[in-house]
Design a protein around this motif. Structure first.
Motif, short mmCIF file in Angstrom:
data_model
loop_
_atom_site.label_atom_id
_atom_site.label_comp_id
_atom_site.label_asym_id
_atom_site.label_seq_id
_atom_site.Cartn_x
_atom_site.Cartn_y
_atom_site.Cartn_z
N ASN A 163 52.27 15.00 4.61
CA ASN A 163 51.51 14.63 5.80
C ASN A 163 52.25 15.08 7.07
N TYR A 188 51.02 17.48 10.11
CA TYR A 188 51.17 16.99 11.50
C TYR A 188 51.85 18.06 12.37
N ASN A 234 42.26 19.30 5.78
CA ASN A 234 41.59 18.21 6.52
C ASN A 234 42.54 17.50 7.46
N ALA A 235 43.77 17.27 6.96
CA ALA A 235 44.76 16.55 7.78
C ALA A 235 45.10 17.34 9.05
N SER A 248 42.86 19.78 10.38
CA SER A 248 41.60 19.96 11.13
C SER A 248 41.25 18.74 11.97
N GLU A 249 41.46 17.56 11.41
CA GLU A 249 41.02 16.37 12.15
C GLU A 249 41.81 16.18 13.45
N ARG A 250 42.96 16.84 13.55
CA ARG A 250 43.73 16.73 14.79
C ARG A 250 43.41 17.83 15.80
N ASP A 269 40.25 19.95 15.71
CA ASP A 269 38.90 20.54 15.77
C ASP A 269 38.21 20.30 17.12
N TRP A 270 38.84 19.52 17.98
CA TRP A 270 38.31 19.37 19.34
C TRP A 270 38.61 20.62 20.19
#
Ligand code: ADP
Ligand SMILES: CCCC(=O)OP(=O)(O)O
Length: 367
Positions: free
Chosen positions: A279, A283, A317-318, A320-322, A324-325
């Motif tokens: 993780n 990060y 996913n870990a 992208s979720e940070r 994708d904005w």
């Protein structure tokens, strides 16, 4: 064979694998990845010491597949830690071989690409090339300044795959590569995040022993003061410290393996340390992409995630979720390096381009 004069063997030695391909023109008739565990690689103190082992691996793989190398018309290898140069296809020459053997800018498996290509090609009396080596240097001047006046930042990254994938995505978007701004993240044995703007990689982390996220086998950025203390603690030789940064850093240092598939199995089996470290790697990758977006003031056409680690859905996913904005995230797992090597050689064999002669203009950049 359709194109009897253009059968090309391509050789891509990476830190965790050796990949080879045989192409008839643009068509791959063989693509093979041979993975190397960190324990197998660690027994060699220098990259050049891996020469026999990697060459044998390649020749045995070709033999197993029933390929007769006497039918080849050229061999093209991934280019290594040469002097900083512009992108393109280069003939392997004596000066290049000398710099690859020495590891002019450091030690990495890609140093063997040109050497093995040359050795096999010479025996067959055919030409050997490298394409877009890891030292392609298109940095903006501002990106060269490290903040420590004795040290300049360097461009050492997955140039071949970053450029090939960025071109492919641009085409899919109906644009020219030169018209797009992409943040391309290659995640293999090393991890690099390149800012591609106007057809140039204007900033990128030095993915070898410079900066950036930690990776399956590299430490990435480490706290500088603590590193200096460790270097002068009397506990380690220079070579041991370098190995802790490259080869035994990252996942290998924490978990004993460079294989993310293995790490995912450890996580599935309930290993909390593996989960924490994996993780943390996601990060750090996301943080590096965030930093890269600032270089172009957030005006980004797409964020491309590529390399072997991009096959890992949870890992992607870990990240992208940070991020994708910032822009659309485009996942292109694996790499396009074998195809890119073949195409680079073909352009020269078909006289669409002249092979460049090493070294050229940028070699004045300091070590
Ligand atoms: N399906 C997968 N899921 C997660 N990680 C993967 C998968 N396939 C390969 N990898 C990981 O990708 C890394 C190797 O990436 P690659 O681009 O092949 O590296 P290199 O070219 O540096 O040898 C390894 O850690 C490997 O375990
Ligand atoms: C030296 C930069 C390129 C790199 O890290 O390649 P691998 O991921 O193949 O080790």
């Amino acid at each position: 064979m359709q194109e009897s004069d253009n059968r090309i063997l391509v050789i891509n030695p990476g830190s965790t694998s050796t990949k080879i391909g045989v192409f008839d023109g643009e068509t791959a008739i063989l693509e093979k990845t041979i993975r190397h565990e960190s324990a197998e690689i660690e027994q060699y103190s220098n990259i050049i010491d891996q020469y026999d082992f990697r060459k044998r691996t390649i020749l045995e793989a070709l033999d197993e597949e029933g390929f007769n190398i006497s039918k080849l018309s050229a061999i093209c290898g991934r280019g290594g830690l040469l002097r900083p140069i512009e992108g393109g296809t280069y003939s392997v020459n004596d000066e290049m071989l000398k710099d690859l053997k020495e590891g002019y800018l450091g030690q990495h498996a890609s140093n063997l690409g040109g050497i093995i290509a040359y050795e096999i090609a010479t025996g067959l009396n055919i030409p050997s090339y490298i394409v877009d080596p890891v030292v392609v240097d298109e940095l903006d001047d501002v990106a060269r300044i490290s903040g420590f006046s004795s040290i300049e930042r360097k461009s050492i990254f997955h140039a071949l795959n970053q450029k090939a994938v960025a071109r492919r995505v641009a085409k899919e978007l109906g644009k020219k590569y030169e018209e797009c701004t992409f943040l391309v993240t290659h995640m293999g044995g090393g991890i690099t995040v390149g800012v591609h703007k106007g057809g140039r990689v204007i900033d990128v982390n030095n993915g070898l022993h410079g900066d950036g996220p930690f990776s399956p086998e590299r430490a990435g950025t480490v706290p500088a003061g603590d590193l200096v203390e460790l270097c002068f603690s009397g506990k380690y030789y220079r070579g041991e410290i370098m190995k802790k940064l490259v080869g035994q850093g990252g996942l290998v240092g924490y978990l004993g393996t460079n294989d993310a598939v293995q790490v995912e199995k450890m996580i599935d089996a309930g290993n909390e340390e593996a989960k924490k470290v994996y993780n943390a790697m996601a990060y750090q990758v996301a943080k590096e992409i965030g930093a890269a977006s600032v270089v172009v003031a957030g005006k980004v056409d797409g964020i491309i995630l590529t390399g072997g680690l991009a096959y890992g859905k949870g890992f992607v996913n870990a990240i992208s979720e940070r991020i994708d904005w910032i822009a659309d995230v485009i996942v292109q797992p694996g790499e396009n390096e074998l195809q890119a090597l073949a195409e680079g050689a073909l352009r020269v064999l078909r006289n669409e381009e002249q092979a460049k002669v090493y070294p050229n203009v940028k070699s004045a950049v300091s070590k």
